[in-house]
Structures are given as structure tokens and as C-alpha cells.
Design a protein around this motif. Structure first.
Motif, PDB file in Angstrom:
ATOM      1  N   SER A   1      -9.162  -1.253   1.589  1.00 39.30           N
ATOM      2  CA  SER A   1      -8.619  -0.453   0.482  1.00 39.30           C
ATOM      3  C   SER A   1      -7.232  -0.913   0.052  1.00 39.30           C
ATOM      4  O   SER A   1      -6.639  -0.327  -0.857  1.00 39.30           O
ATOM      5  CB  SER A   1      -8.548   1.018   0.896  1.00 39.30           C
ATOM      6  OG  SER A   1      -7.573   1.223   1.921  1.00 39.30           O
ATOM      7  N   TRP A   2      -6.711  -1.972   0.663  1.00 35.17           N
ATOM      8  CA  TRP A   2      -5.330  -2.405   0.436  1.00 35.17           C
ATOM      9  C   TRP A   2      -5.033  -2.694  -1.033  1.00 35.17           C
ATOM     10  O   TRP A   2      -5.805  -3.366  -1.721  1.00 35.17           O
ATOM     11  CB  TRP A   2      -5.067  -3.675   1.251  1.00 35.17           C
ATOM     12  CG  TRP A   2      -3.707  -4.286   1.053  1.00 35.17           C
ATOM     13  CD1 TRP A   2      -2.506  -3.731   1.361  1.00 35.17           C
ATOM     14  CD2 TRP A   2      -3.416  -5.586   0.527  1.00 35.17           C
ATOM     15  NE1 TRP A   2      -1.480  -4.595   1.070  1.00 35.17           N
ATOM     16  CE2 TRP A   2      -2.012  -5.744   0.548  1.00 35.17           C
ATOM     17  CE3 TRP A   2      -4.220  -6.624   0.049  1.00 35.17           C
ATOM     18  CZ2 TRP A   2      -1.388  -6.910   0.107  1.00 35.17           C
ATOM     19  CZ3 TRP A   2      -3.593  -7.777  -0.396  1.00 35.17           C
ATOM     20  CH2 TRP A   2      -2.199  -7.919  -0.372  1.00 35.17           C
ATOM     21  N   VAL A   3      -3.896  -2.174  -1.509  1.00 34.18           N
ATOM     22  CA  VAL A   3      -3.385  -2.430  -2.858  1.00 34.18           C
ATOM     23  C   VAL A   3      -1.993  -3.029  -2.730  1.00 34.18           C
ATOM     24  O   VAL A   3      -1.121  -2.459  -2.056  1.00 34.18           O
ATOM     25  CB  VAL A   3      -3.320  -1.140  -3.695  1.00 34.18           C
ATOM     26  CG1 VAL A   3      -2.686  -1.410  -5.065  1.00 34.18           C
ATOM     27  CG2 VAL A   3      -4.708  -0.530  -3.854  1.00 34.18           C
ATOM     28  N   ASP A   4      -1.771  -4.172  -3.353  1.00 33.44           N
ATOM     29  CA  ASP A   4      -0.458  -4.810  -3.389  1.00 33.44           C
ATOM     30  C   ASP A   4       0.344  -4.177  -4.521  1.00 33.44           C
ATOM     31  O   ASP A   4       0.011  -4.330  -5.695  1.00 33.44           O
ATOM     32  CB  ASP A   4      -0.632  -6.316  -3.620  1.00 33.44           C
ATOM     33  CG  ASP A   4       0.684  -7.072  -3.617  1.00 33.44           C
ATOM     34  OD1 ASP A   4       1.757  -6.438  -3.563  1.00 33.44           O
ATOM     35  OD2 ASP A   4       0.644  -8.323  -3.689  1.00 33.44           O
ATOM     36  N   LEU A   5       1.421  -3.472  -4.185  1.00 31.83           N
ATOM     37  CA  LEU A   5       2.234  -2.770  -5.178  1.00 31.83           C
ATOM     38  C   LEU A   5       3.340  -3.623  -5.782  1.00 31.83           C
ATOM     39  O   LEU A   5       4.058  -3.157  -6.674  1.00 31.83           O
ATOM     40  CB  LEU A   5       2.864  -1.526  -4.546  1.00 31.83           C
ATOM     41  CG  LEU A   5       1.910  -0.411  -4.104  1.00 31.83           C
ATOM     42  CD1 LEU A   5       2.699   0.703  -3.409  1.00 31.83           C
ATOM     43  CD2 LEU A   5       1.134   0.150  -5.282  1.00 31.83           C
ATOM     44  N   THR A   6       3.473  -4.857  -5.330  1.00 31.27           N
ATOM     45  CA  THR A   6       4.557  -5.703  -5.830  1.00 31.27           C
ATOM     46  C   THR A   6       4.404  -5.921  -7.328  1.00 31.27           C
ATOM     47  O   THR A   6       3.368  -6.407  -7.792  1.00 31.27           O
ATOM     48  CB  THR A   6       4.563  -7.060  -5.126  1.00 31.27           C
ATOM     49  OG1 THR A   6       4.515  -6.865  -3.717  1.00 31.27           O
ATOM     50  CG2 THR A   6       5.794  -7.855  -5.498  1.00 31.27           C
ATOM     51  N   PRO A   7       5.413  -5.561  -8.132  1.00 33.53           N
ATOM     52  CA  PRO A   7       5.278  -5.737  -9.582  1.00 33.53           C
ATOM     53  C   PRO A   7       5.245  -7.207  -9.977  1.00 33.53           C
ATOM     54  O   PRO A   7       5.781  -8.071  -9.264  1.00 33.53           O
ATOM     55  CB  PRO A   7       6.519  -5.036 -10.150  1.00 33.53           C
ATOM     56  CG  PRO A   7       7.481  -4.963  -9.015  1.00 33.53           C
ATOM     57  CD  PRO A   7       6.691  -4.931  -7.753  1.00 33.53           C
ATOM     58  N   ALA A   8       4.602  -7.487 -11.095  1.00 35.43           N
ATOM     59  CA  ALA A   8       4.494  -8.858 -11.592  1.00 35.43           C
ATOM     60  C   ALA A   8       5.875  -9.468 -11.783  1.00 35.43           C
ATOM     61  O   ALA A   8       6.795  -8.821 -12.284  1.00 35.43           O
ATOM     62  CB  ALA A   8       3.723  -8.870 -12.915  1.00 35.43           C
ATOM     63  N   GLY A   9       6.019 -10.718 -11.350  1.00 39.64           N
ATOM     64  CA  GLY A   9       7.278 -11.429 -11.514  1.00 39.64           C
ATOM     65  C   GLY A   9       8.219 -11.312 -10.334  1.00 39.64           C
ATOM     66  O   GLY A   9       9.298 -11.921 -10.344  1.00 39.64           O
ATOM     67  N   TYR A  10       7.840 -10.547  -9.299  1.00 40.92           N
ATOM     68  CA  TYR A  10       8.689 -10.378  -8.128  1.00 40.92           C
ATOM     69  C   TYR A  10       7.920 -10.801  -6.878  1.00 40.92           C
ATOM     70  O   TYR A  10       6.695 -10.719  -6.829  1.00 40.92           O
ATOM     71  CB  TYR A  10       9.161  -8.928  -8.009  1.00 40.92           C
ATOM     72  CG  TYR A  10       9.996  -8.504  -9.190  1.00 40.92           C
ATOM     73  CD1 TYR A  10      11.363  -8.720  -9.216  1.00 40.92           C
ATOM     74  CD2 TYR A  10       9.401  -7.912 -10.309  1.00 40.92           C
ATOM     75  CE1 TYR A  10      12.131  -8.357 -10.315  1.00 40.92           C
ATOM     76  CE2 TYR A  10      10.154  -7.533 -11.413  1.00 40.92           C
ATOM     77  CZ  TYR A  10      11.520  -7.759 -11.406  1.00 40.92           C
ATOM     78  OH  TYR A  10      12.267  -7.395 -12.493  1.00 40.92           O
ATOM     79  N   ASN A  11       8.654 -11.232  -5.845  1.00 43.37           N
ATOM     80  CA  ASN A  11       8.017 -11.816  -4.673  1.00 43.37           C
ATOM     81  C   ASN A  11       8.091 -10.961  -3.415  1.00 43.37           C
ATOM     82  O   ASN A  11       7.243 -11.104  -2.530  1.00 43.37           O
ATOM     83  CB  ASN A  11       8.642 -13.186  -4.367  1.00 43.37           C
ATOM     84  CG  ASN A  11       8.406 -14.195  -5.462  1.00 43.37           C
ATOM     85  OD1 ASN A  11       7.314 -14.240  -6.030  1.00 43.37           O
ATOM     86  ND2 ASN A  11       9.427 -14.989  -5.766  1.00 43.37           N
ATOM     87  N   SER A  12       9.093 -10.089  -3.305  1.00 47.01           N
ATOM     88  CA  SER A  12       9.304  -9.349  -2.066  1.00 47.01           C
ATOM     89  C   SER A  12       9.451  -7.867  -2.341  1.00 47.01           C
ATOM     90  O   SER A  12      10.179  -7.469  -3.265  1.00 47.01           O
ATOM     91  CB  SER A  12      10.554  -9.843  -1.346  1.00 47.01           C
ATOM     92  OG  SER A  12      10.415 -11.199  -0.985  1.00 47.01           O
ATOM     93  N   SER A  13       8.788  -7.057  -1.531  1.00 44.14           N
ATOM     94  CA  SER A  13       8.863  -5.612  -1.698  1.00 44.14           C
ATOM     95  C   SER A  13       8.376  -4.943  -0.422  1.00 44.14           C
ATOM     96  O   SER A  13       7.739  -5.557   0.426  1.00 44.14           O
ATOM     97  CB  SER A  13       8.018  -5.154  -2.895  1.00 44.14           C
ATOM     98  OG  SER A  13       6.652  -5.526  -2.727  1.00 44.14           O
ATOM     99  N   ILE A  14       8.656  -3.664  -0.282  1.00 44.37           N
ATOM    100  CA  ILE A  14       8.204  -2.872   0.855  1.00 44.37           C
ATOM    101  C   ILE A  14       8.129  -1.415   0.418  1.00 44.37           C
ATOM    102  O   ILE A  14       8.931  -0.970  -0.412  1.00 44.37           O
ATOM    103  CB  ILE A  14       9.153  -3.041   2.065  1.00 44.37           C
ATOM    104  CG1 ILE A  14       8.632  -2.309   3.301  1.00 44.37           C
ATOM    105  CG2 ILE A  14      10.565  -2.606   1.727  1.00 44.37           C
ATOM    106  CD1 ILE A  14       9.391  -2.634   4.579  1.00 44.37           C
ATOM    107  N   ALA A  15       7.151  -0.679   0.925  1.00 46.43           N
ATOM    108  CA  ALA A  15       7.024   0.749   0.657  1.00 46.43           C
ATOM    109  C   ALA A  15       7.271   1.513   1.950  1.00 46.43           C
ATOM    110  O   ALA A  15       6.687   1.191   2.988  1.00 46.43           O
ATOM    111  CB  ALA A  15       5.643   1.073   0.100  1.00 46.43           C
ATOM    112  N   TYR A  16       8.130   2.518   1.895  1.00 49.41           N
ATOM    113  CA  TYR A  16       8.494   3.292   3.075  1.00 49.41           C
ATOM    114  C   TYR A  16       7.876   4.685   3.107  1.00 49.41           C
ATOM    115  O   TYR A  16       7.615   5.217   4.185  1.00 49.41           O
ATOM    116  CB  TYR A  16      10.017   3.463   3.142  1.00 49.41           C
ATOM    117  CG  TYR A  16      10.793   2.222   3.498  1.00 49.41           C
ATOM    118  CD1 TYR A  16      10.701   1.661   4.767  1.00 49.41           C
ATOM    119  CD2 TYR A  16      11.650   1.624   2.577  1.00 49.41           C
ATOM    120  CE1 TYR A  16      11.435   0.537   5.117  1.00 49.41           C
ATOM    121  CE2 TYR A  16      12.388   0.496   2.909  1.00 49.41           C
ATOM    122  CZ  TYR A  16      12.276  -0.042   4.181  1.00 49.41           C
ATOM    123  OH  TYR A  16      13.002  -1.161   4.517  1.00 49.41           O
TER     124      TYR A  16
END
Length: 406
Positions: A261-276
Motif C-alpha cells: 500500500s506504500w505511497v511516496d509523498l515526495t513532491p515532484a522536483g524534490y529528492n528528500s523528505s520524511i513524514a513524522y
């Protein structure tokens, strides 16, 4: 840092000296008017906010030196509550729910014990289980607390219900170590680690439990080399997945109970992110923007991303959002932000979602909104439900919102 997956973000935390500052702005993307409250108490050197629920926020406050106060706020910088028990100089608070706070107390300035409070230092409960050399508590909800305990040379994902004696070992068969970071609705999330010490990294998999070690679910996506689940609520789990071997490729992640069910939330044009954190179908964390972390909000997709950093006062260069909570049409997000001096400040973003029945956008719902809507309706300019046409459904939807008094 309490979470050991490396998302590739290198953030320096650096703040502004202000006890209470409020700034307002409007973002059509979020559909909310945002204000910023700086929770940093007068005289403190650093502060961070990690959890929010109802009218309470928790985190840490530190003066210059090695002292760290587990801290509780109620919507403003002052007054704040120092949760450190008598004689304790180092303590942390990470989670809050239903009037309970959790974190860790260093009982001898060296050894952390998982801890539970109910609003005051005197209410402190030591959750460290018998046989554990140390322990941490990171999340609380519904009378349950989660964290980790060092037992038998293994860091074990742990679940409590208010006492040290209630400890449940969530550590599944197979991994070397495990950690639990959040709990809600009978679900616990965290990570399991294989073939390495926690400090060395190793193979880390986002993990989900339902109250027992045997209930463990491996959430690591097929495309990920490592992952971590950090928040859970409403059947959603959030965290980070590292995809590929290129540095800086941590991806803010959303699951609904399975690895698939994994969804990658990283917005287009960006490489690094994290959800807390997650609450009410929205997720918070950070996205690396121009080399600096920006506190971020999502609503389940990468395209829904809202950058919360621009709502901060001038001078802040980075920010992180750690927890979110909803109260009707109001959104509370807590985290931290900093400036170039290397200090950090506890921050709370407050988003007020406009009522759709406020047709004339003056901040109140009254008869004038009704008359304005009717005028637009007869000119076919009242597409209330945004389906591309103005028809009777728009009229009925507007009336429902109008009489609901939202």
C-alpha cells in the motif's frame, strides 16, 4: 535523534529569540489560513515540540548547558510546565494524548527510563520494565504507550498500559532490534533492524503491530532498501523509505497496513523528505528545499503537498513538522524551526479551514452569504461542489453547509 533511518537530510536547527509571535497568511492550496505560534519560553536556549493533542503540546526545553526539560504547553509560550521529576536534570517528552504525556527521564543523568505523566512533574510514572537496562517511550494514545526497552542485549519494541508491570514485548522473531514510535486505535508502528547495531544502520524495515509480537507486519516497500514507520492514526501509517543507494533519497511515506500500500509523498522536483505524524487523513513532516528542511503537510498524495515554512517569520532558515491534530475546522501542527546560529525554537502552526458556506469570504456565515450565493446561483456562477456546473446539487450542498453553521 530518536529515529535511526537516514533520510539524507542534513538540517541545522537555528532559531529566533521571541517568546510569542503570530503571523497570518492565506494559502489557496491548503484552503486554510495559517498562524504561527512560537512556543519557546523566555530565557531558554533551545526548544522543540514533538507532539500535539487537544489543547496540549509536548517537547523539550533546554537552557545553556546539559539540562533538558520535558515540557508541556497549552497553546502559548507561557506558562509552560516543566515535567522533570524532582532531582532529574535530563528528560524528554515526545507524545501526548488524552491528558497523558510520554517520554524518557534520565534517572541518574545517564540511564533513560520510559516515562508517563498526566500534566505535572509530580505525576511521573516510571515505565522501565523489570530486567530492562534502559527504555524510552515515544507515543501514547487510548491509554497505551509505546517505545523500546533494552532487555537481554536487545532493543525491543515495547507496549505499556500505564505501569511498568504492564509491559508487552513486541519484538518479533528474526530481527536483531526493534522500536515502536507511535500508537493509535490498537495499532503500533516503528521499525525492525537486522544484522547491525542500531548506530551502524543495518537493514531497517518499517513495522506495524496490533498489540503482540506475533502480529508484526513488515511494511518495507519492495523498492526500498530501508524504511521506518514513525506515526499512525486512522489506519494510516507514515514514515520514510530509502529508495536506491544514492545519498539523500529518503522518501516521505504513507501506508495503509501493508507494504504493497506504500505511497511516496515526495513532491515532484524534490529528492528528500520524511513524514513524522498523521491525523485525520493528513500527514506532516519535512521536505528538503534548496538544501534546507521545510515543514510540510500532505493530504495523502504528493500533489497535495503544502510547504509550511513560508508562514514562519523572516529569519528562519529551516523547519520540521512532527505532529498534527485536528479539531473540527482547525488544524494544529507542531515542530521546530531555526536560524543560522544553530539554535532551535518550538513552533506550532494553526490552520483554520474556511467554511465553504462563507460565500462572501468575510469570516462569518450569515444571511449575506445566502443572498450572495442565490445571486450567483441564478447567474450560473455558484459551482459550490466544484463539479464544473451550477445546478440544484450546488444549491442543496450550500444549504447543508449553511445550516450546519460551519
Amino acid at each position: 535523534m530518536k529515529f535511526s533511518v537516514n533520510c539524507g537530510l542534513t538540517l541545522s536547527h537555528r532559531p529566533i529569540g521571541a517568546a510569542l509571535l503570530i503571523v497570518a497568511a492565506l494559502t489557496p492550496t491548503a484552503g486554510a489560513q495559517w498562524t504561527v505560534v512560537i512556543l519557546h519560553p523566555a530565557g531558554a536556549y533551545n526548544s522543540q515540540a514533538f507532539g500535539v493533542s487537544g489543547a496540549q503540546q509536548v517537547g523539550g526545553v533546554a537552557p545553556v548547558g546539559g539540562i533538558q526539560y520535558a515540557s508541556l504547553w497549552s497553546g502559548s509560550a507561557e506558562p509552560w510546565v516543566n515535567l522533570n521529576p524532582v532531582g532529574v536534570t535530563i528528560a524528554y517528552a515526545y507524545g501526548v494524548s488524552d491528558g497523558q504525556q510520554v517520554g524518557s527521564v534520565y534517572v541518574d543523568s545517564v540511564t533513560p527510563h520510559a516515562s508517563l505523566w498526566s500534566g505535572s512533574a509530580a505525576s511521573w510514572v516510571d515505565l522501565n520494565p523489570t530486567g530492562a537496562v534502559d527504555s524510552w517511550a515515544f507515543g501514547v494514545s487510548g491509554g497505551q504507550q509505546v517505545g523500546q526497552a533494552g532487555v537481554g542485549g536487545i532493543n525491543r519494541a515495547s507496549l505499556w498500559s500505564g505501569t511498568a508491570a504492564s509491559w508487552v514485548d513486541l519484538h518479533p522473531a528474526g530481527p536483531n532490534h526493534s522500536y515502536a514510535y507511535s500508537v493509535s486505535d490498537g495499532q503500533q508502528v516503528g521499525q525492525t533492524v537486522w544484522d547491525a547495531t542500531p548506530t551502524a544502520g543495518g537493514f531497517q524495515h518499517a513495522s506495524l503491530w496490533s498489540g503482540t509480537a506475533e502480529s508484526w507486519v513488515d511494511l518495507n516497500p519492495a523498492a526500498a532498501t530501508s524504511s521506518n514507520a514513525i506515526g499512525v492514526q486512522g489506519g494510516q501509517q507514515v514514515g520514510i523509505a530509502v529508495v536506491g543507494s544514492t545519498p539523500g533519497n529518503g522518501r516521505a511515506s504513507l501506508w495503509t497496513g501493508t507494504a504493497a500500500s506504500w505511497v511516496d509523498l515526495t513532491p515532484a522536483g524534490y529528492n528528500s523528505s520524511i513524514a513524522y505524524g498523521v491525523h485525520g487523513g493528513q500527514q506532516v513532516g519535512l521536505v528538503a528545499v534548496g538544501g534546507e528542511g521545510h515543514a510540510s503537510l500532505w493530504s495523502g498524495t504528493p500533489d497535495s503537498w503544502v510547504d509550511l515554512h513560508p508562514f514562519l517569520p523572516p529569519g528562519f532558515v529551516n523547519s520540521e513538522a512532527h505532529s498534527i491534530w485536528h479539531d473540527g475546522r482547525i488544524i494544529y501542527v507542531v515542530g521546530l524551526a531555526g536560524i543560522a546560529t544553530g539554535e532551535v525554537r518550538a513552533i506550532m502552526w494553526v490552520g483554520r479551514v474556511p467554511c465553504p458556506a462563507d460565500w462572501n469570504h468575510n469570516g462569518v456565515v450569515n444571511s449575506q452569504d445566502f443572498f450572495h450565493f442565490i445571486a450567483d446561483f441564478f447567474e450560473s456562477a455558484a459551482d459550490f461542489n466544484h463539479d464544473g456546473v451550477t445546478n440544484s446539487q450546488d444549491f442543496f450542498d450550500f444549504l447543508a453547509a449553511f445550516f450546519a453553521g460551519c
